[in-house]
Enzyme design. Structure first.
Site, PDB file in Angstrom:
ATOM      1  N   SER A 560       0.799  -1.317  -0.051  1.00 56.54           N
ATOM      2  CA  SER A 560       0.087   0.075   0.053  1.00 56.54           C
ATOM      3  C   SER A 560       0.934   1.429   0.010  1.00 56.54           C
ATOM      4  O   SER A 560       1.996   1.224   0.310  1.00 56.54           O
ATOM      5  CB  SER A 560      -0.819  -0.006   1.419  1.00 56.54           C
ATOM      6  OG  SER A 560      -1.625   1.381   1.442  1.00 56.54           O
ATOM      7  N   TYR A 573      -3.029  -0.564  10.260  1.00 58.58           N
ATOM      8  CA  TYR A 573      -3.090  -1.136   9.079  1.00 58.58           C
ATOM      9  C   TYR A 573      -1.671  -0.416   8.301  1.00 58.58           C
ATOM     10  O   TYR A 573      -0.871  -1.299   7.485  1.00 58.58           O
ATOM     11  CB  TYR A 573      -4.162  -0.374   8.191  1.00 58.58           C
ATOM     12  CG  TYR A 573      -4.113  -0.634   6.757  1.00 58.58           C
ATOM     13  CD1 TYR A 573      -4.877  -1.554   6.169  1.00 58.58           C
ATOM     14  CD2 TYR A 573      -3.596   0.417   6.054  1.00 58.58           C
ATOM     15  CE1 TYR A 573      -4.642  -1.814   4.780  1.00 58.58           C
ATOM     16  CE2 TYR A 573      -3.691   0.215   4.458  1.00 58.58           C
ATOM     17  CZ  TYR A 573      -4.137  -0.750   3.800  1.00 58.58           C
ATOM     18  OH  TYR A 573      -4.315  -1.315   2.419  1.00 58.58           O
TER      19      TYR A 573
END
Length: 683
Positions: A560, A573
């Site tokens: 990500s 996350y």
């Protein structure tokens, strides 16, 4: 009845008969045999009535045959070729001559068997490869047994390679035996005929039925000899575990010359053969029907160890036998090749037999690998039948070579379309049932890969696999990537699906958007378990497979933008994604010696189609940024340099770019797919 109606009815009846015969494996093998019908139509140039032949074209399958798969020829011109036929030594030239006999555009390319259908004086002709018929055709005293089985109704034809001369031979037999309904083609199959489509079909089925009943009635009860308990089938769970452990090694050996996809078969028929007294002798004699050995090679590789041999001993012996097999196949080629023969296409086995475990078959794609296994089961059935009533006696090795390295067969291979970029590669995509994973699976299949779709949501994975074309292209399995044993079992099942693994996409993920003080240890553990631990477990287990294969491979991490960008309210996350990003670097350094490349992709703002965003992440991020959830994708797009929304397909494109070959010397790389987020530039 109008002429057009008559033509339509002729073609419709031919297709109905073809599909009925071809859909039953007892009648013929996949893509094996051909059917035809004769009729009349007006020549649009002369206005005169012209006799036509509709016949299954080259490469088609009877069970799924459609009108576009028929070749259409003028009968007068095909029959006129008899006057210019130069003899059996030059009969291959006649195939090119068929092009001058086509009616209009002619439909599909005419096959080598066209002459048989055109020259036999019957309105409808069937040529099939039923196991029972080939059993008679390969029996040492097949001619006598054919008379005993059928009397005068079916005539024996000695082996002759398919071609124009065989068509002449069968036409003569039909003329000289007006009461006959068909013939047994030595070493090959059957041909039947009739004046109506129904009569031809009934005659074909009669030959198959009576041959089957004859073998059952007169054959010995143990055609393969005594049963060897040491080579009997292992219990199902044990043999599947052993198959999964051996499959990558076997696939690697079978891919020495050309990468292959694998298929595993462990049916009762296979195990009966593997545990039989005659296994070694019959396997070494090889298959006989040309349709069989063109897909299975002239003979298989057989592991000569008992069923309970260890994995280590089996691997060591397989490697020895593989070297012997290659030397033997090379010698076979050199014994028969001449200056005009095509180059040797590869010396690796297409069929590998492991007593107690099963059969491993290989091909350029999953369907070809599966069909090769089906053909060898046909060959086992043929050997059983021939041994039951006589002695199995396949065609001579020299004749097999003439078929395998036939100029016409080579021309057919050359006409095949160029393989797609990911052909023969087997991919595993975690979280493949939706979002980025689904888009990635779609792109990989479109580019020729076989894909195993692993997802916690099995229903979603199964739906995706079905959309992608089913088990010859994609299979689904349930996998909780945070569970070590579940990952081990999922990888084992993935290996059994296509023979091994080459391309891993670590995509499974989830996210909870919370500020630091609201993030619980449970929140932290859940995200790390799925993405950091899950990626580690999947990479570890799949790397074992790829190392055993010795074919290299790719591991892709869908990380990500957050792995390098410090965003608000996102500690669990983002920290997990940073863990994944560093796994890429660590594994690239460790696995490079095995030619396994490890790279990462850093997406951002993939809202549409995303399971993560749909599961509450979208609402949380929208709240953080003060926008409506349905406009979150637009918001993300406007903060990028390119002002474009990122879609799952954009990430899939990056997976393809990293794995399709142009970046063959790249490992340890992270590719941003975020439409340009300056704060996430890699430094």
């Amino acid at each position: 009845m109008s002429e057009r109606t008559a033509v339509n009815e002729t073609v419709a009846a031919l297709l109905e008969r073809s599909n009925a015969l071809g859909s039953d494996p007892r009648n013929t093998n996949y893509a094996g045999g051909n059917t035809s019908a004769k009729g009349s139509a007006t020549d649009p140039v002369t206005g005169e009535e012209t006799e036509l032949l509709w016949v299954k074209g080259s490469g088609g399958d009877l069970g799924t045959l459609e009108e576009k798969g028929l070749a259409v020829l003028r009968l007068d011109r095909v029959r006129a070729l008899q006057d210019v036929y130069p003899g059996v030594e030059r009969e291959d030239e006649m195939v090119a001559a068929f092009d001058y006999c086509l009616h209009g555009k002619g439909g599909a390319a005419p096959s080598i068997d066209t002459a048989m259908h055109a020259l036999v004086d019957a309105e409808h002709v069937d040529h099939l490869h039923p196991d029972a018929g080939i059993a008679l055709a390969t029996a040492a005293d097949g001619e006598r047994l054919t008379r005993e089985c059928f009397g005068e109704a079916v005539v024996w034809v000695p082996w002759r390679r398919p071609g124009f001369q065989l068509g002449l031979d069968i036409a003569e037999i039909k003329r000289e035996n007006p009461g006959a309904i068909g013939c047994i083609l030595g070493g090959h199959g059957i041909t039947a005929w009739g004046e109506t489509s129904q009569e031809a079909q009934e005659n074909s089925l009669r030959i198959i039925r009576e041959a089957t009943e004859f073998i059952e009635r007169t054959g010995t009860p143990e055609p393969f000899g005594a049963h060897d308990p040491a080579r009997a089938a292992l219990p199902e769970a044990e043999r599947r575990a052993k198959a999964s452990a051996l499959f990558p090694v076997i696939r690697g050996l079978a891919s020495t010359d050309t990468p292959m996809v694998g298929h595993f078969t462990d049916t009762e028929a296979v195990h009966e053969f593997l545990a039989s007294e005659k296994l070694s002798t019959l396997a070494d004699q090889g298959t006989s029907c040309p349709d069989h050995f063109l897909r299975t090679k002239v003979k298989p590789l057989v592991l000569d160890l008992p069923a309970d041999a260890s994995i280590e001993d089996s691997v060591a012996r397989l490697k020895e036998l593989h070297e012997s097999y290659r030397a033997d196949y090379t010698a076979y080629y050199e014994r028969h090749a001449d200056a005009d023969s095509p180059a040797m296409r590869g010396a690796d086995p297409a069929i590998v037999l492991i007593p107690g475990v099963g059969m491993f078959s290989f091909g350029a794609d999953a369907q070809t690998a599966r069909v090769a296994g089906e053909f060898y089961v046909n060959a086992i059935n043929v050997m059983r039948g021939a041994e039951a009533i006589s002695t199995y006696s396949p065609i001579e090795e020299s004749e097999k070579f003439r078929i395998e390295y036939w100029a016409l067969e080579e021309a057919k291979l050359q006409r095949k379309p160029k393989p797609k970029p990911l052909a023969t590669r087997v991919a595993l995509v975690t979280g493949g049932g939706s979002g980025i994973g689904k888009a990635t699976a779609e792109r990989l299949v479109a580019e020729g890969a076989c894909v195993v779709i692993a997802d916690l949501n099995l229903e979603g994975a199964e739906a995706t696999a079905a959309e992608l074309g089913g088990p010859d292209r994609a299979v689904a399995l349930r996998a909780d990537v945070s569970d070590e044993q579940a990952v081990v079992e999922a990888v084992a099942e993935a290996v059994l699906a296509f023979g091994g693994l080459d391309l891993i996409v670590n995509n499974a993920g989830l996210s909870l958007s919370k500020p630091l003080l609201e993030t619980t240890a449970k929140d932290w553990d859940l995200q790390h378990d799925v993405m950091a631990r899950g990626s580690f477990l999947v990479s570890r287990e799949t790397a074992r497979v790829m190392i055993d294969q010795a074919m290299g491979g790719d591991i892709i991490y869908i990380s990500s933008k957050n792995s390098v960008f410090a965003g608000p309210n996102n500690i669990a996350y983002s920290a997990t994604k940073a863990d994944q990003a560093h796994q890429v670097r660590l594994l690239a350094a460790e696995l490079g010696e095995h030619q396994i490349r490890v790279n990462g992709i850093n997406p951002d703002g993939v809202v549409r189609g995303s399971g993560i965003f749909a599961g509450g992440w979208g609402a949380s991020r929208a709240k953080v940024y003060g926008v409506e959830e349905e406009k979150l994708g637009e918001f993300y797009a406007q903060r990028t340099l390119l002002k474009r929304e990122v879609l799952p397909a954009n990430v899939a494109n990056a997976v393809f770019a990293l794995t399709a070959g142009d970046l063959s010397h790249t490992t340890g790389l992270h590719i941003p797919v975020d439409a340009g987020v300056a704060a996430a530039f890699l430094r």
